[in-house]
Design a protein around this motif. Sequence first.
Motif, short mmCIF file in Angstrom:
data_model
loop_
_atom_site.label_atom_id
_atom_site.label_comp_id
_atom_site.label_asym_id
_atom_site.label_seq_id
_atom_site.Cartn_x
_atom_site.Cartn_y
_atom_site.Cartn_z
N GLU A 22 65.62 44.81 20.48
CA GLU A 22 65.98 44.12 21.38
C GLU A 22 64.78 43.63 22.54
OE1 GLU A 22 67.79 42.33 24.15
OE2 GLU A 22 69.28 43.28 23.27
N ASP A 23 64.65 42.37 22.65
CA ASP A 23 63.48 41.83 23.45
C ASP A 23 63.81 41.69 25.01
OD1 ASP A 23 65.26 39.83 23.20
OD2 ASP A 23 64.08 38.22 22.79
N GLU A 24 65.12 41.92 25.31
CA GLU A 24 65.50 41.78 26.89
C GLU A 24 65.40 43.12 27.43
OE1 GLU A 24 65.77 39.16 28.88
OE2 GLU A 24 65.65 37.85 27.35
N ILE A 25 64.57 43.57 28.48
CA ILE A 25 64.59 44.74 29.19
C ILE A 25 65.64 45.05 29.72
CG2 ILE A 25 63.31 46.20 31.10
CD1 ILE A 25 60.81 44.29 30.68
N ALA A 26 66.34 44.37 30.47
CA ALA A 26 67.86 44.79 31.12
C ALA A 26 68.72 45.03 30.07
CB ALA A 26 68.23 43.49 31.86
N ALA A 27 68.89 44.44 28.74
CA ALA A 27 69.75 44.63 27.89
C ALA A 27 69.54 46.22 27.24
CB ALA A 27 69.85 43.73 26.94
N TYR A 28 68.17 46.35 27.01
CA TYR A 28 67.75 47.66 26.51
C TYR A 28 68.21 48.93 27.32
CZ TYR A 28 65.01 51.64 25.15
OH TYR A 28 64.60 52.92 24.92
N ASN A 29 67.88 48.46 28.68
CA ASN A 29 68.08 49.69 29.78
C ASN A 29 69.30 50.09 29.66
OD1 ASN A 29 65.42 50.05 30.48
ND2 ASN A 29 65.66 48.59 32.23
N ASN A 30 70.29 48.81 29.63
CA ASN A 30 71.80 49.33 29.35
C ASN A 30 72.21 50.18 28.21
OD1 ASN A 30 74.65 48.96 30.47
ND2 ASN A 30 74.65 47.43 28.58
N LYS A 68 60.84 45.14 19.99
CA LYS A 68 61.11 43.91 20.90
C LYS A 68 61.14 42.75 20.14
CE LYS A 68 59.08 46.40 24.81
NZ LYS A 68 58.37 47.49 23.99
N SER A 69 60.73 42.55 18.80
CA SER A 69 60.56 41.53 17.82
C SER A 69 60.40 41.73 16.74
CB SER A 69 59.09 40.88 18.09
OG SER A 69 58.20 41.68 17.72
N ILE A 70 60.87 40.67 15.68
CA ILE A 70 61.17 40.95 14.27
C ILE A 70 59.66 41.23 13.74
CG2 ILE A 70 61.42 39.46 12.20
CD1 ILE A 70 62.95 37.54 13.65
N GLU A 71 58.57 40.94 14.23
CA GLU A 71 57.35 41.49 13.90
C GLU A 71 57.03 42.83 13.98
OE1 GLU A 71 52.59 40.19 14.05
OE2 GLU A 71 53.97 39.62 15.76
N GLU A 72 57.47 43.55 15.28
CA GLU A 72 57.36 44.84 15.38
C GLU A 72 58.36 45.38 14.56
OE1 GLU A 72 57.63 47.34 19.85
OE2 GLU A 72 57.36 45.22 19.71
N LEU A 127 70.83 45.93 16.60
CA LEU A 127 69.99 44.70 16.47
C LEU A 127 70.82 43.52 17.42
CD1 LEU A 127 69.51 44.34 12.51
CD2 LEU A 127 67.95 45.25 14.22
N ASP A 128 69.75 43.05 18.48
CA ASP A 128 70.16 41.86 19.08
C ASP A 128 69.78 40.72 17.90
OD1 ASP A 128 70.69 39.94 20.95
OD2 ASP A 128 68.57 40.06 21.92
N THR A 166 74.32 43.48 18.43
CA THR A 166 74.83 43.07 19.85
C THR A 166 74.26 41.55 20.19
OG1 THR A 166 72.38 43.59 20.48
CG2 THR A 166 74.11 45.58 20.41
N THR A 167 75.09 40.83 20.75
CA THR A 167 75.04 39.57 20.81
C THR A 167 75.77 39.01 22.18
OG1 THR A 167 75.59 37.23 19.89
CG2 THR A 167 77.29 39.24 19.40
#
Length: 254
Positions: A7-15, A35-39, A55-56, A80-81
């Motif tokens: 997940e690349d959005e901090i708010a979404a991850y915190n939730n 936070k990314s495909i590469e990571e 997965l976002d 998650t979408t």
Amino acid sequence: MKIVVVEDEIAAYNNIERLVRNVKSESLSIVAWLKSIEEAEKWFMLNGEPDLLLLDIQLSDGLVFELFTNLEINCPIVFTTAFDHYAIKAFDYNALSYLLKPISQTQFDDMIKKVFHNSSNYKIDSSLRRLITQLDTYNSKNILRERFLLKKGEKYFVVKTSNIRYIYIDHSVILETLEGERFILGNTLDELVNQLDPLKFFRCNRQVIVNVDAITIVIPYFKNSLLLRLDTKTDCEIVVPKDKVRAFKLWMDR
């Protein structure tokens, strides 16, 4: 249950982190936040599979389905979408699950029970292929906007998406056309980035979405970021931060 979150959005991850903490019936722990495909690719090459992968779908460096091009992942997966309900109806015909953002505790708890119940019979390959096909078909036919009906003064104007130079935040969300006309939108950038063609539009940062046809110069900038120059003077400085540079270059170089 060990969980990996992409997940690349901090708010979404915190939730998600809060939802995990609040599950009472099972022992859950997040072992990695990617936070990314590469990571995510690097993590899976060095670690074993978790018990659950969240997965976002849309990440800063592309669609998360790219993960399955180079990796064989067989653990239970839940997407998650932010797509609306009709956009993700295809999920109902697959073994895969989804959670629609913003995710409620009830949704999350029900998903965890479903994963525990079905994990031993979990199959991914054919389901994922069907999902990608159905989602791509839906995106191409139903989600992407072709035009906006926008009001200025007492009149309404039709603005085709192909005629958008860029969209930016300046107190309100502002759309500027290739002719320099400006309109106030009632949408958020999060909503708009899911409605515009990802081959034509890129969300540079939290404040700006830009049309590829409006970009004329890309300049190396402060702290490994990029500064964009458009075909006319802009009201704001358009910067692609370091963490989005790779995705931006892939998007531009097609």
